[in-house]
Each structure stands twice: as C-alpha cells, then as structure tokens.
Enzyme design. Structure first.
Site, PDB file in Angstrom:
ATOM      1  CE  LYS A 115      -4.570  -1.633   1.720  1.00 21.95           C
ATOM      2  NZ  LYS A 115      -5.621  -1.856   2.491  1.00 21.95           N
ATOM      3  CE  LYS A 197      -8.224 -11.785  -4.074  1.00 22.65           C
ATOM      4  NZ  LYS A 197      -7.926 -11.802  -2.662  1.00 22.65           N
ATOM      5  CE  LYS A 200     -13.716  -4.204  -1.445  1.00 26.24           C
ATOM      6  NZ  LYS A 200     -14.154  -4.974  -0.456  1.00 26.24           N
TER       7      LYS A 200
END
Ligand code: TRP
Length: 334
Positions: A115, A197, A200
């Site tokens: 992140k 993967k 969202k």
C-alpha cells in the site's frame, strides 16, 4: 448445558462495489456458516479511511455493502451485521493494542509495503497500524475463527502474536483466533489479466464484474475476457483465461470442472462465453432484485443498522471491561 457455538468474525472494506470474486470467494461462503456458527460480519469503514476516500462515496459504498450482505442471504437475525464506526470499542481496543505491538512487527507486513508503494503520497499512521485495528476487530469478540483469503493470513498471524503477548503478560484475556479455511472458495481472476486476482480496486473495469452490473455489462465483459488461441475449453495452468471462465461457470452453476469441460467439448469460445455470461446473469439477478427491494425499505434497514451496532457493542464491552481491569485503568463509575 448446550454447547456454545463457535464465534466467527469477518469484515469487508466498503471501498468499492463487491465483485464476483468477493462474492464467490467469500460472501457466498459466509451464508453457509450462519447456522453452525455465531457470526459477526462487519463493514470495516474505519479500515477504509487508511487510504483517501471521497466522503459521499464512502457513505454510499458502506450502505451498498450492507445491502449486498443482506441480499446474498446473510440473515440479520442469525448474524450480527454492523458498521465498524458505530462501535467505537474497535478504536479503543485498537489504541490499547498499539501499545502491545512492535514497530518491527508492523514493518514486516507485506500489505503495508504494497500500500505504501501504491499510495506513496499518503503513507499515514493508520495505514501502518491497520493490522492492529484488525486484531482489535477480531479479539474484541473472543473470536474462534476468521474466514479470510490468503492475502490476510499475515494479519491473522500478527493478531495471534498480539493476543499471545497480552495473555502472557496479564493472564488469559483473549481467545486465540484461527484462520477458517472453508471448502475451497472459488478464486476468481481478473477477466483481462487472468493471472491476477479480480479486485474491486482495479482501475480497469473490464477486469471485474460487480454484483450490481446489469446483464448487458456482464455479457460484454465476459465476451471481452482474455482467452487464448487454441480454441479448446479445458482447465489448465497454461490457459488462465479459459480456466478462469470455467471456474466462474462452475461456481455459479454448482457444476464440477470435468462436467463443464464435457458440456463444452467441441464448442467454440463464442458459445462458451455466452453460456458463462448467461449463467452469471441468472445467478446475480435475484440478488440485484433483493438489493432494490431492501433499498426501498428504509425503516427495516435502519433497524438492522441500529440493532447490529447495539448487539456488537454489548459483546465488545465485555472484553473491553476485562482489558481495562487487567492493564490497570481505574474502574468506570456507572
Ligand atoms: N483487512 C481485511 C481485508 O482487507 C478486512 C478486515 C478488517 C477483516 N478487519 C477484519 C477481515 C477482521 C477479517 C477480520 O480484506
């Protein structure tokens, strides 16, 4: 005495629309746990603000996530469903547990490193202590089992480390939680890049199908999904695109991979994709209808929101009172 049900805790961030991947990999499995376990399903809006969010959008997404929890079949009578920010005890235990977590441990978190790379302009303290808030979510409720994906395993490990450390200093306080590994949840990959993967937060909307996509969007996205050039419909590591579509098809229809391979033997990719698209549409239609129905029923929803927070808060207080006492905070006068 009746044996107590084991407790399950899990949560999702309201950071975007739920994808088919979240649904088939997680949410759908949660609905299967609600009879056997005592479950809390949280909408972790406090975690969501560790990256910058637009306020109106965050509020909307939190509400949508709640609607979708309910629409896929999580029963608010059987489960405690609530917004994390409505139960301030999460933040309170979070602070306390910060004081029992080493910077060295937090420095090792791979999600923090990822992140930081992604949000280089906003590497804030919350992002750093995210795992401690997550540990608090879990430990507040004396959770036995936590159904999460592989990417959250490290967070579960630090939760156990923190719990173990606290317990060894103060005596048994927190239940030691374990990762719940369900029956193989389908792992759904990005449609255009089937080796990663489905997520969202993906910027490429053609990579994801959300639970609220309309039938036309779903058909289009699946028709555009990446495949390969050998025109054979079989599940194989060197055919990630076709394998992903087969996986999706089986997850929504309940068929097995060999069954699906037989069904599509000799068919072209065009016909195959149409069948996959139609199966997904058929699976999502009732969920979308339920969302619309629920949306129209404000009083019912408000009551779920209110009572969810109340029930969670009551449980949380039990743990927190115990914690305060152990660490030496003066008793509250009530
Ligand atoms: N970190 C989890 C995720 O991004 C969400 C989460 C927050 C969670 N608190 C939790 C999951 C507690 C399980 C238990 O997926």
């Amino acid at each position: 005495m009746a044996e107590e049900k084991k407790r399950i805790f899990s949560g999702m961030q309201p950071s975007g629309l739920i994808t088919l991947g979240n649904y088939l990999g997680a949410l759908n499995n949660w609905t299967k746990l609600q009879d056997e376990y005592d479950c809390l399903y949280c909408i972790v809006d406090m975690h969501a603000i560790t990256v910058r969010q637009d306020p109106a959008k965050l509020r909307k997404q939190a509400k949508e996530l709640l609607l979708q929890y309910l629409a896929v079949g999580l029963d608010p009578e059987k489960n405690i469903i609530y917004y994390q920010s409505h139960v301030p005890q999460h933040a309170e235990l979070g602070w306390i547990l910060n004081c029992y977590t080493y910077m060295g441990e937090l420095n090792r978190m791979t999600q923090f490193k990822d992140k930081c790379a992604k949000h280089a302009d906003n590497i804030n303290g919350g992002l750093y202590t995210y795992p401690v808030l997550m540990a608090s979510d879990i430990l507040l409720y004396q959770t036995d089992l936590v159904p999460v994906g592989e990417d959250q395993r490290q967070h579960l490990e630090i939760t156990r480390d923190i719990a173990g450390r606290f317990n060894s200093i103060y005596g048994d306080t927190f239940k030691m939680p374990e990762v719940y590994i369900g029956k193989v949840g389908a792992k759904i990959m990005a449609l255009q890049e089937p080796t990663k993967k489905m997520s969202k937060s993906d910027d490429n909307k053609n990579n994801i199908i959300t639970l609220m996509d309309d039938p036309k969007e779903i058909m289009n996205k699946i028709k555009r999904a990446m495949t390969d050039s050998d025109n054979e419909i079989r599940f194989s590591e060197d055919k990630p695109g076709v394998s992903n579509l087969l996986g999706i098809y089986c997850a929504v229809t309940g068929k097995t991979i060999p069954e699906a391979e037989r069904e599509f033997a000799g068919a072209g990719y065009g016909a195959f994709k149409t069948a996959v698209g139609e199966a997904v549409v058929a699976d999502l239609e009732p969920i979308q209808k339920k969302v619309k129905d629920l949306e129209a029923n404000k009083d019912y929803l408000d009551e779920i929101i209110r009572s969810g927070a109340e029930k969670a808060s009551r449980l949380a207080d039990r743990t927190l009172t115990k914690v305060h006492k152990k660490i030496g905070f003066p008793a509250r006068i009530r």
